[in-house]
Design a protein around this motif. Structure first.
Motif, PDB file in Angstrom:
ATOM      1  N   HIS A   1       0.860  -0.913  -0.091  1.00 48.59           N
ATOM      2  CA  HIS A   1       0.345   0.401   0.088  1.00 48.59           C
ATOM      3  C   HIS A   1       1.124   1.139   0.087  1.00 48.59           C
ATOM      4  O   HIS A   1       2.187   1.408   0.623  1.00 48.59           O
ATOM      5  CB  HIS A   1      -0.791  -0.198   1.262  1.00 48.59           C
TER       6      HIS A   1
ATOM      7  N   GLY B   1       0.076   5.208   1.681  1.00 44.45           N
ATOM      8  CA  GLY B   1      -0.466   5.888   2.325  1.00 44.45           C
ATOM      9  C   GLY B   1       0.619   7.095   2.082  1.00 44.45           C
ATOM     10  O   GLY B   1       1.515   7.335   1.527  1.00 44.45           O
TER      11      GLY B   1
ATOM     12  N   SER C   1      -4.952   5.348   1.836  1.00 42.62           N
ATOM     13  CA  SER C   1      -4.260   4.449   1.078  1.00 42.62           C
ATOM     14  C   SER C   1      -4.616   3.699  -0.376  1.00 42.62           C
ATOM     15  O   SER C   1      -5.974   3.716  -0.856  1.00 42.62           O
ATOM     16  CB  SER C   1      -4.228   3.384   2.052  1.00 42.62           C
TER      17      SER C   1
END
Length: 297
Positions: A17, A19, A26
């Motif tokens: 991911h 963010g 995200s």
């Protein structure tokens, strides 16, 4: 895949991911069900992530995400404690032989950093000083022939190999990382609790001394990582009662604005833990950070 290293559960994937410090949701960059990848670092040019998996080092480009193996010579199988040097050209790595190594980020011959004064000590790298002159690591000392004791913060000079112990308990410490600009080392520690496993975030001077507690709650907090401008930090929270930093746990990723550690914001809740953010994963622009979840689909 080497069965000696962590394996995916049936139906499990690794999900990388990205963010954002400004609070945007995200985004998922990459997924794989081929091997367990862990602990993203961000390269100095902002174009790649560096992860470990199956005992090796891998590169993950952001524009066309795919894993590319980085071949290292003279470095044993590595774990998820790896940090780039400030010059962006080298990387420091913890290996399964208990020592720390330095190698070119582009691949090639590595060299061992940690000394032989007590070859039985285990060294787990977490931070590089902003000037590139020292490393911060967690040292675990032998305690007789059948066990180990302690988990304390040490530093080692890259100039002469001198290592210095900065903490002496009480309780184990981990995640020791130099602040990018201020003269602190951030860490998680059980020093503030009599409850086994109840780690909280703290900081101390780069020369050691008194610990300042930053988080004070009922959950178990690990791995504080500051952005390069020190305007934000992230850390990982395990459920109350967790011992250590296990894999495959329900966790939350917390974001701190400025120095307001009393009011973190939950960025994401997911199945993760070990491997999610063991090392600093902020982008050089201080606006983005990477982390890994391990959902079972």
């Amino acid at each position: 895949m080497n069965p000696e290293f962590r394996q995916l559960l049936p139906g499990q994937i690794c999900r990388v991911h990205i963010g954002y410090a400004d609070g945007r949701p995200s985004e998922v960059l990459f997924e794989t069900d081929e091997l367990v990848i862990e602990a993203p670092n961000w390269t100095l040019d902002g174009e790649r992530l560096i992860v470990n998996g199956d005992g090796h080092l891998w590169s993950l480009a952001l524009d066309e995400p795919a894993l590319t193996h980085i071949s290292l010579e003279g470095v044993p199988a590595i774990n998820n404690d790896h940090v780039l040097a400030p010059d962006g050209e080298r990387i420091f790595l913890s290996a399964y032989d208990g020592h720390i190594y330095e190698a070119p980020l582009a691949g090639g011959a590595g060299r061992r950093i940690t000394p032989d004064r007590d070859p039985r000590r285990l060294h787990f790298l977490h931070g590089v000083s902003p000037d590139g002159e020292a490393l911060a690591y967690i040292g675990i000392e032998p305690d007789g022939p059948n066990g180990w004791r302690g988990a304390d913060v040490f530093t080692v000079s890259l100039r002469d190999g001198t290592d210095t112990r900065l903490t002496h308990g009480p309780g184990p410490a981990d995640g020791s990382e130099y602040a990018p600009r201020s003269p602190f080392i951030y860490l998680n520690t059980e020093a503030f609790s009599d409850t086994a496993g109840h780690a909280q975030i703290a900081r101390m001077s780069v020369t050691g001394g008194e610990l300042e507690q930053l988080t004070q709650d009922d959950v178990v907090n690990w791995f504080p990582h500051l952005a390069s401008d020190e305007q934000h930090a992230v850390y990982l929270s395990f459920p109350a009662g967790t011992i250590g930093h296990p894999e495959n746990a329900d966790v939350e990723l917390k974001l701190v604005a400025g120095d307001d550690w009393a009011h973190p914001r939950t960025v994401d809740s997911f199945f993760g833990g070990q491997g999610t953010i063991n090392v600093n994963s902020w982008a050089p622009d201080s606006a983005r950070f990477a982390y890994i979840s391990y959902p079972v689909l």
